[in-house]
Design an enzyme around this catalytic site. Structure first.
Site, PDB file in Angstrom:
ATOM      1  N   ASP A  80       0.816  -1.215   0.000  1.00  0.00           N
ATOM      2  CA  ASP A  80       0.000   0.000   0.000  1.00  0.00           C
ATOM      3  C   ASP A  80       0.849   1.264   0.000  1.00  0.00           C
ATOM      4  OD1 ASP A  80       0.967  -0.460   2.551  1.00  0.00           O
ATOM      5  OD2 ASP A  80      -0.985  -0.588   3.503  1.00  0.00           O
ATOM      6  N   ASP A  82      -7.169  -1.476  14.076  1.00  0.00           N
ATOM      7  CA  ASP A  82      -8.585  -1.702  13.748  1.00  0.00           C
ATOM      8  C   ASP A  82      -8.788  -3.011  12.991  1.00  0.00           C
ATOM      9  OD1 ASP A  82      -7.565  -1.122  11.261  1.00  0.00           O
ATOM     10  OD2 ASP A  82      -8.822   0.630  10.879  1.00  0.00           O
ATOM     11  N   HIS A 142      -7.112  -4.058  10.365  1.00  0.00           N
ATOM     12  CA  HIS A 142      -6.932  -4.046   8.904  1.00  0.00           C
ATOM     13  C   HIS A 142      -5.703  -4.824   8.457  1.00  0.00           C
ATOM     14  CE1 HIS A 142      -4.519   0.019   9.138  1.00  0.00           C
ATOM     15  NE2 HIS A 142      -3.730  -0.995   9.336  1.00  0.00           N
TER      16      HIS A 142
HETATM   17  P1  PGA Z   1       2.225  -1.372  12.734  1.00  0.00           P
HETATM   18  O1  PGA Z   1       1.062  -1.300  11.644  1.00  0.00           O
HETATM   19  O2  PGA Z   1       3.168  -2.415  12.252  1.00  0.00           O
HETATM   20  O3  PGA Z   1       2.848  -0.004  12.720  1.00  0.00           O
HETATM   21  O4  PGA Z   1       1.574  -1.720  14.026  1.00  0.00           O
HETATM   22  C1  PGA Z   1       0.509  -2.485  11.193  1.00  0.00           C
HETATM   23  C2  PGA Z   1      -0.541  -2.225  10.160  1.00  0.00           C
HETATM   24  O5  PGA Z   1      -1.155  -1.151  10.161  1.00  0.00           O
HETATM   25  O6  PGA Z   1      -0.764  -3.118   9.334  1.00  0.00           O
END
Ligand code: PGA
Length: 271
Positions: free
Chosen positions: A67, A142, A144
């Site tokens: 992404d 959340d 995702h």
């Molecule tokens: P993080 O983010 O590794 O910074 O916890 C994970 C994500 O949003 O997929």
């Protein structure tokens, strides 16, 4: 699902890097799906160490990133803390430190004039590369996967997504605050592979660490499959699934003892 629980972040990272390195050694022209965020940084550092100390060779590896924020892209004229693109993250945290070819690193360009066309092209490009052998994933607060926010179709493809308040808060704290960017000025949209796209990877490896992820990890792995926790789509994947957690992130799993038992059995019987 192969659920591996390790003592801490460093051990989680070493295990994950070992899986990726094993794939590169057995298939030097493999196609990797890469993830950004704080979680995979330790894995990338270990891969860099393996490249330096053990000659792990990325010269034929192909990468696709999950992404990118809409509206921004790689800008090497700025210092790292002022370029919040995921392309820059990959460049700094991995690509510039290994012998991967630039043309083999595909990241969605958030500055594309026609994002819809770019997303379609990205999907085609993954197919032309023969599909993704191993997709690395984190999990958002959340629930995702990539930027597939709650409510995303579990059949979704690469597209533009609006970010939830929680994702904006999490990523502001993690990245934008350091650059002195005002909260309202950070991108509110992103380009993201869809859940349907991710599920087509032949193998998936999800990482999570820290107590803040414990509840959402339990929901994704042991709760119902739901578009409200898009990472729960892991339960629909038909290929190889590895989940690597540290003890804190695993602390709300009901069946943690069973996962440890299965890991011990696999080790004992080399399965
Ligand atoms: P993080 O983010 O590794 O910074 O916890 C994970 C994500 O949003 O997929």
């Amino acid at each position: 699902m192969n659920i591996i629980i390790r003592e801490n972040y460093n051990e989680m990272s070493r295990y994950a890097a070992g899986i990726i390195a094993g794939l590169i050694r057995s298939k030097p022209d493999c196609v990797l799906g890469m993830a950004t965020g704080s979680t995979p940084i330790g894995t990338y550092r270990e891969l860099i160490r393996m490249h330096r100390d053990e000659g792990l060779d990325f010269s034929n590896v192909r990468c696709f990133n999950l992404d990118e924020y809409l509206g921004i892209g790689l800008d090497l004229s700025k210092p790292y803390n002022e370029d919040q693109s995921y392309a820059r993250f990959m460049y700094e945290e991995l690509f510039k430190n290994i012998n991967i070819k630039k043309e083999n690193t595909s990241v969605l360009d958030g500055r594309a004039k026609d994002p819809g066309k770019l997303c379609k092209w990205y999907e085609d490009e993954i197919k032309r590369a023969g599909g993704i052998d191993l997709q690395l994933l984190g999990i958002g607060g959340d629930g995702h996967w990539a930027f597939n926010e709650p409510g995303s179709s579990l059949a979704s493809r690469t597209r533009v997504q609006a970010l939830t308040k929680q994702t904006l808060d999490d990523n502001y704290e993690m990245f934008y605050k350091n650059a002195g960017t005002a909260r309202e000025d950070m991108p509110h949209f992103a380009l993201t592979m869809g859940i349907g796209t991710i599920l087509e990877a032949r193998n998936i490896m999800m990482l999570a660490s820290g107590i803040k992820k414990a509840e959402v990890v339990a929901k994704a792995l042991e709760g119902p499959v739901t578009s409200q926790i898009t990472a729960s789509a892991i339960q629909l994947h038909s290929g190889g699934i590895t989940v690597v957690l540290d003890k804190d992130a695993a602390s709300r799993l009901v069946y943690a003892d069973r996962y440890a038992h299965v890991e011990a059995l696999r080790k004992r019987y080399s399965i």
